[in-house]
Design an enzyme around this catalytic site. Structure first.
Site, short mmCIF file in Angstrom:
data_model
loop_
_atom_site.label_atom_id
_atom_site.label_comp_id
_atom_site.label_asym_id
_atom_site.label_seq_id
_atom_site.Cartn_x
_atom_site.Cartn_y
_atom_site.Cartn_z
N ASP A 1 97.91 9.22 27.48
CA ASP A 1 98.44 9.94 26.32
C ASP A 1 97.70 9.62 25.04
O ASP A 1 97.23 8.51 24.85
CB ASP A 1 99.93 9.59 26.17
CG ASP A 1 100.66 10.63 25.35
OD1 ASP A 1 100.16 11.76 25.25
OD2 ASP A 1 101.73 10.30 24.82
N HIS B 1 90.32 15.24 25.08
CA HIS B 1 90.41 15.22 26.54
C HIS B 1 89.09 14.76 27.15
O HIS B 1 89.07 14.03 28.13
CB HIS B 1 90.81 16.59 27.08
CG HIS B 1 92.17 17.05 26.61
ND1 HIS B 1 93.27 16.22 26.65
CD2 HIS B 1 92.60 18.23 26.07
CE1 HIS B 1 94.32 16.88 26.15
NE2 HIS B 1 93.94 18.09 25.80
N LEU C 1 90.00 1.14 46.02
CA LEU C 1 91.08 1.65 45.17
C LEU C 1 91.45 3.09 45.56
O LEU C 1 90.57 3.90 45.83
CB LEU C 1 90.59 1.64 43.72
CG LEU C 1 91.57 2.13 42.64
CD1 LEU C 1 92.67 1.10 42.40
CD2 LEU C 1 90.84 2.42 41.34
C1 IPE Z 1 97.16 13.36 27.19
O1 IPE Z 1 96.87 13.55 25.84
C2 IPE Z 1 96.42 14.33 28.09
C3 IPE Z 1 97.25 15.37 28.71
C4 IPE Z 1 98.56 15.37 28.78
C5 IPE Z 1 96.56 16.52 29.30
P1 IPE Z 1 97.72 14.57 24.96
O2 IPE Z 1 97.07 15.91 25.07
O3 IPE Z 1 99.15 14.53 25.35
O4 IPE Z 1 97.51 14.02 23.49
P2 IPE Z 1 98.60 13.95 22.33
O5 IPE Z 1 99.82 13.29 22.89
O6 IPE Z 1 98.85 15.36 21.91
O7 IPE Z 1 97.93 13.15 21.27
MG MG Z 2 100.87 13.65 24.65
#
Ligand code: IPE
Ligand code: MG
Length: 224
Positions: A2, A19, A114
């Protein structure tokens, strides 16, 4: 995994760049788990059944990106003796993504290091509901009696019956909730939350979380 979006936004970049940065960190986490030794499963929550609520552009990016990542990383993961498994539900997930995941699974199925569980189009409630539906069908077909439905039996109908219970449930980014991740398997997981956005997460941060886990007193409802 996250905090990718916030990490990018803090830098004035589109969420998609977060991402991309997060994907590199996931690969670092794989290496860190291998270096730790003794870690048998690493499950990454990369796309939830609720993430379809995001903008069509972000959803499209995440689908294409998941496919790209699998194709780009699978050979290296294979060389590291990593076994890749997909954990999630089929409906709605892009067919091209399923194809890449299944190819990665096939390539790495005999690896003994793993296990990396890619949780894509995964939701804990969806998983339990899907298991309940499958069990009901088995009862309807006369293959099973309702009285045979036990906790162990439910585990057998989850997406990956071989997935062990979660020991350490680690969430970065400062949020303190499970967000529907591995609900059944995490009944006695040790929760560790870190106020670090995932793209900033390092191997040191993982070791630190593992040390915190090691200090916990796990009683599983019993008494020591
Ligand atoms: C996590 O990062 C990746 C996915 C859920 C695809 P987020 O996209 O949730 O990033 P924030 O929480 O908006 O910062
Ligand atoms: Mg998020």
């Amino acid at each position: 995994m996250d905090g990718n979006g916030r990490w990018a936004q803090e830098r004035g970049m589109p969420r998609t760049e977060g991402h991309r940065a997060g994907e590199k960190v996931l690969m670092n986490m794989v290496d860190a788990c291998i270096d730790l030794g003794g870690v048998e499963w690493l499950s990454a929550y990369t796309f939830s059944t609720e993430n379809w609520r995001r903008s069509p552009e972000e959803v499209r990016f995440l689908m294409g990106f998941s496919r790209e990542v699998m194709r780009a990383e699978r050979d290296q993961l294979h060389e590291k003796n990593v076994r890749i498994v997909w954990v999630g539900r089929r409906p709605r997930l892009w067919r091209s993504v399923i194809r890449e995941l299944e190819e990665a699974e096939e390539l790495t199925k005999n690896n003994t290091g793993l296990t990396l569980a890619m949780c894509i189009n995964y939701g804990g409630r969806a998983e339990i509901a899907d298991a309940a539906r499958q069990m009901a069908k088995a009862v309807e077909r006369g293959e099973m009696r309702s009285g045979e439905i036990t906790e162990a039996q439910i585990s057998n109908w989850l997406y990956r019956p071989d997935m062990p219970d979660v020991d350490l449930f680690l969430r970065p980014s400062g949020e303190q909730r499970t967000s529907n991740f591995l609900l059944w398997q995490s009944a006695y997981a040790e929760m560790v939350y870190r106020d670090i956005l995932f793209p900033d997460f390092t191997a040191e941060d993982l070791y630190d979380a593992v040390l915190e886990y090691a200090k916990r007193d796990r009683r599983f409802g019993g008494v020591k």
